[in-house]
Write an enzyme that holds these catalytic residues in place. Structure first.
Site, PDB file in Angstrom:
ATOM      1  N   ASP A  81      -2.161   6.723   6.205  1.00  0.00           N
ATOM      2  CA  ASP A  81      -3.171   5.833   5.648  1.00  0.00           C
ATOM      3  C   ASP A  81      -3.495   4.823   6.749  1.00  0.00           C
ATOM      4  O   ASP A  81      -2.669   3.987   7.100  1.00  0.00           O
ATOM      5  CB  ASP A  81      -2.599   5.128   4.404  1.00  0.00           C
TER       6      ASP A  81
ATOM      7  N   TRP B 295       0.814  -1.212   0.000  1.00  0.00           N
ATOM      8  CA  TRP B 295       0.000   0.000   0.000  1.00  0.00           C
ATOM      9  C   TRP B 295       0.840   1.250   0.000  1.00  0.00           C
ATOM     10  O   TRP B 295       0.537   2.215  -0.718  1.00  0.00           O
ATOM     11  CB  TRP B 295      -1.010  -0.019   1.145  1.00  0.00           C
TER      12      TRP B 295
ATOM     13  N   LYS C 299     -12.654  -1.870   5.517  1.00  0.00           N
ATOM     14  CA  LYS C 299     -11.940  -2.813   6.388  1.00  0.00           C
ATOM     15  C   LYS C 299     -12.517  -2.761   7.802  1.00  0.00           C
ATOM     16  O   LYS C 299     -12.927  -3.767   8.329  1.00  0.00           O
ATOM     17  CB  LYS C 299     -10.442  -2.495   6.438  1.00  0.00           C
TER      18      LYS C 299
HETATM   19  C1  LIG Z   1      -7.328  -1.676   1.203  1.00  0.00           C
HETATM   20  C2  LIG Z   1      -6.305  -0.630   1.401  1.00  0.00           C
HETATM   21  C3  LIG Z   1      -6.155   0.438   0.513  1.00  0.00           C
HETATM   22  C4  LIG Z   1      -6.966   0.569  -0.753  1.00  0.00           C
HETATM   23  O1  LIG Z   1      -8.262   0.905  -0.476  1.00  0.00           O
HETATM   24  P1  LIG Z   1      -9.335   1.156  -1.645  1.00  0.00           P
HETATM   25  O2  LIG Z   1     -10.494   1.640  -0.846  1.00  0.00           O
HETATM   26  O3  LIG Z   1      -9.563  -0.162  -2.313  1.00  0.00           O
HETATM   27  O4  LIG Z   1      -8.804   2.164  -2.570  1.00  0.00           O
HETATM   28  C5  LIG Z   1      -5.209   1.390   0.798  1.00  0.00           C
HETATM   29  N1  LIG Z   1      -4.437   1.305   1.902  1.00  0.00           N
HETATM   30  C6  LIG Z   1      -4.542   0.279   2.774  1.00  0.00           C
HETATM   31  C7  LIG Z   1      -3.669   0.242   3.976  1.00  0.00           C
HETATM   32  C8  LIG Z   1      -5.483  -0.715   2.547  1.00  0.00           C
HETATM   33  O5  LIG Z   1      -5.599  -1.740   3.419  1.00  0.00           O
END
Ligand SMILES: *Cc1c(COP(=O)(O)O)cnc(C)c1O
Length: 360
Positions: free
Chosen positions: A172, A104, A196
């Site tokens: 993030d 990521w 998530k």
């Molecule tokens: C799943 C995830 C993403 C991507 O998320 P999307 O909503 O599919 O764009 C980005 N960063 C992390 C840490 C993730 O787990």
């Protein structure tokens, strides 16, 4: 009613509390007793504005944020934030510092490079991303420092947050938001896709510090400009109404559980149990450095591919769902988000122990 016999360890979209699914289903047919579906009312009507306001307010309250921070609910997933962040805060004459800790963060770095220079402040790439860098090195004039607090695929997590790097801190938190206590007010920006740990796919929460927002000098397209979203209170255009509603319900649920500090205790117990189980059985290997293990995504492997298949089959027979590892790394990954109960974790742990006894 939802089938409760399945134990869902999916990485994302992932398990949601049964009460949330129940209330969300109800809102699809009859929202708040209006006789209309949530999906067929205008987003600028009083009932929906109340949903958006409650979602923003609950997020602030649960994260212990004060007046200096704003919460937005935006379209586009965390991946859009990989672009939107540098589009607002980075330019060709500046550089931003990024930590490189897995899939990521690598993606976030690639997007930032479209807008300015990127300096890698710390990296675990040479170790196949099995740890979190312990010392960072960055320029004092970097536009910001970006970290990925939990690498969902590698199964690593920052346990020591670099609060004092001297430059604005951006994170993030897609896969560990609302799972553990942190000094959330120390961040200049936090973003997290909802699917998530805080709801359904289709919406991303963005927390921004007002004073940092005031430093925006770039002139992004209007839908990408955070200032416009703030001015319009997350209603610049039609928001993903259903996803916002599910996020609001999930935050209500979390508040009823006692908030982040209370859920963190349960999350700690779940992760401790599962790692103990894996460490106790030589048939399993946990590839991540112990100090950097994720409490959200527990990654482990087995030597024998035939046994892997067997374990997956047994999980399926026992209602254990979603523990196959990410396609890019293989092995197994059990995601222990807030809505995954201690009981579900105990069921998985017992099966892993039993399987190891029979095949060790
Ligand atoms: C799943 C995830 C993403 C991507 O998320 P999307 O909503 O599919 O764009 C980005 N960063 C992390 C840490 C993730 O787990």
């Amino acid at each position: 009613m939802k089938k409760t016999t399945l134990y869902n360890f999916n990485a994302g979209p992932a398990a949601l509390p049964a009460e949330v699914l129940e209330a969300a289903s109800q809102a699809i047919t009859d929202f708040n007793g209006m006789g209309l579906s949530l999906l067929e009312i205008g987003h600028r009507t009083e009932p929906f504005i109340a949903v958006m306001e409650e979602a923003r307010q609950l997020a602030k309250e649960l994260l212990h944020l004060g007046e200096e921070h704003e919460v937005l609910f935006l379209h586009g997933g965390a991946t859009t934030q990989f672009m939107q962040l540098p589009m607002n805060f980075l330019s060709a004459d500046k550089k931003a510092a990024y930590t490189e800790t897995g899939t990521w963060s690598v993606k976030a770095i690639a997007e930032a490079k479209h807008f300015g220079a990127v300096e890698i402040a710390g990296s675990s790439k040479a170790d196949a991303f099995n740890n979190i860098p312990k010392t960072l090195s960055l320029s004092t004039d970097a536009a910001y420092l970006h970290i990925t607090t939990n690498e969902t695929i590698a199964g690593t997590q920052w346990h020591e947050i670099p609060y004092h790097s001297g430059v604005p801190l951006v994170a993030d938190m897609s896969s560990d938001i609302f799972s553990r206590t942190m000094q959330f007010s120390a961040f200049d920006m936090i973003y997290a896709g909802a699917q998530k740990n805080m709801g359904a796919a289709g919406v991303t929460m963005v927390v921004l510090k007002k004073s940092w927002m005031a430093s925006i000098t770039n002139n992004p397209p209007s839908i990408m400009d955070y200032r416009n979203h703030l001015k319009e209170e997350s209603m610049l255009n039609t928001p993903p109404v259903f996803a916002v509603y599910v996020a609001m319900l999930t935050l209500r649920w979390l508040k009823a559980q006692g908030g982040i500090a209370a859920i963190e205790k349960i999350n700690d117990a779940k992760a401790a149990l599962l790692y103990q189980t894996i460490d106790a059985c030589p048939v399993y290997t946990a590839p991540v450095a112990k100090a950097d293990r994720s409490k959200m995504n527990v990654v482990f492997t087995m030597q024998d591919a035939a046994l892997e298949k067997k374990l997956l089959d047994e999980c399926k027979q026992n209602g254990i769902y979603g523990i196959k590892g990410h396609r890019s790394v293989g092995g197994f990954r059990a995601s222990l988000y807030n809505a995954v109960s201690l009981e579900a974790t105990q069921v998985l742990s017992a099966l892993l122990t039993d399987f190891a006894l029979r095949h060790g």
